[in-house]
Design a protein around this motif. Structure first.
Motif, PDB file in Angstrom:
ATOM      1  N   SER A  98       0.844  -1.197   0.000  1.00  0.00           N
ATOM      2  CA  SER A  98       0.000   0.000   0.000  1.00  0.00           C
ATOM      3  C   SER A  98       0.880   1.247   0.000  1.00  0.00           C
ATOM      4  O   SER A  98       2.007   1.225   0.483  1.00  0.00           O
ATOM      5  CB  SER A  98      -0.925   0.018   1.217  1.00  0.00           C
ATOM      6  N   PHE A  99       0.343   2.319  -0.580  1.00  0.00           N
ATOM      7  CA  PHE A  99       1.062   3.588  -0.592  1.00  0.00           C
ATOM      8  C   PHE A  99       0.051   4.706  -0.799  1.00  0.00           C
ATOM      9  O   PHE A  99      -1.045   4.489  -1.291  1.00  0.00           O
ATOM     10  CB  PHE A  99       2.164   3.621  -1.656  1.00  0.00           C
ATOM     11  N   ASP A 100       0.438   5.910  -0.382  1.00  0.00           N
ATOM     12  CA  ASP A 100      -0.451   7.072  -0.464  1.00  0.00           C
ATOM     13  C   ASP A 100      -0.193   7.920  -1.698  1.00  0.00           C
ATOM     14  O   ASP A 100      -1.097   8.576  -2.197  1.00  0.00           O
ATOM     15  CB  ASP A 100      -0.279   7.943   0.792  1.00  0.00           C
ATOM     16  N   ALA A 101       1.037   7.936  -2.168  1.00  0.00           N
ATOM     17  CA  ALA A 101       1.387   8.761  -3.327  1.00  0.00           C
ATOM     18  C   ALA A 101       2.519   8.106  -4.092  1.00  0.00           C
ATOM     19  O   ALA A 101       3.349   7.397  -3.519  1.00  0.00           O
ATOM     20  CB  ALA A 101       1.814  10.155  -2.868  1.00  0.00           C
ATOM     21  N   VAL A 102       2.524   8.355  -5.381  1.00  0.00           N
ATOM     22  CA  VAL A 102       3.596   7.867  -6.250  1.00  0.00           C
ATOM     23  C   VAL A 102       4.178   9.070  -6.982  1.00  0.00           C
ATOM     24  O   VAL A 102       3.445   9.857  -7.582  1.00  0.00           O
ATOM     25  CB  VAL A 102       3.073   6.841  -7.282  1.00  0.00           C
ATOM     26  N   LEU A 103       5.484   9.221  -6.905  1.00  0.00           N
ATOM     27  CA  LEU A 103       6.184  10.293  -7.610  1.00  0.00           C
ATOM     28  C   LEU A 103       7.084   9.666  -8.666  1.00  0.00           C
ATOM     29  O   LEU A 103       7.938   8.841  -8.356  1.00  0.00           O
ATOM     30  CB  LEU A 103       7.033  11.117  -6.658  1.00  0.00           C
ATOM     31  N   LEU A 104       6.868  10.058  -9.904  1.00  0.00           N
ATOM     32  CA  LEU A 104       7.720   9.609 -11.001  1.00  0.00           C
ATOM     33  C   LEU A 104       8.730  10.709 -11.257  1.00  0.00           C
ATOM     34  O   LEU A 104       8.363  11.817 -11.671  1.00  0.00           O
ATOM     35  CB  LEU A 104       6.888   9.330 -12.251  1.00  0.00           C
ATOM     36  N   VAL A 105      10.003  10.416 -10.966  1.00  0.00           N
ATOM     37  CA  VAL A 105      11.056  11.425 -11.014  1.00  0.00           C
ATOM     38  C   VAL A 105      12.126  10.992 -12.009  1.00  0.00           C
ATOM     39  O   VAL A 105      12.706   9.931 -11.858  1.00  0.00           O
ATOM     40  CB  VAL A 105      11.706  11.620  -9.629  1.00  0.00           C
TER      41      VAL A 105
END
Length: 108
Positions: A98-105
């Protein structure tokens, strides 16, 4: 938890290595602000890769979703970055329940 996805490499730091790349910078900044962070990237099975994992762990950045490529070397000082493809990303995300946010960097 915040998942940071991006190209990860190593930079020489004296006689050892440190994590490098925009994704590493973002992950370290979030972790230093107290956010739970998990890194998703691809590194080699080598001394530089082991040092990067140690630096991530010391900063409390999760690394269970790092793809280890035994056939290629970890990018050092910006040369030869290991890029992930869709199959790598699908595999890595299976390790995160589970995760709250995904950042593609990116880029490196």
């Amino acid at each position: 938890m915040i998942v940071v996805i991006g190209t990860l490499g190593a930079r020489t730091e004296g006689s050892t290595f440190a994590a490098s790349g925009y994704a590493a910078t973002v992950a370290f900044a979030l972790a230093s602000a107290g956010e739970p962070v998990e890194m998703v990237s691809k590194i080699g099975v080598d001394t530089a890769g082991e040092a990067v994992i140690a630096k991530l762990a010391a900063a409390r950045i999760g690394h269970v979703a790092l793809i280890r490529d035994g056939a290629r070397a970890t990018a050092v000082d910006g040369a030869g970055a290991l890029e992930m493809d869709a199959a790598d990303l699908q595999l890595a995300l299976r390790y995160l329940t589970s995760f709250d946010a995904v950042l593609l960097v990116d880029p490196f």
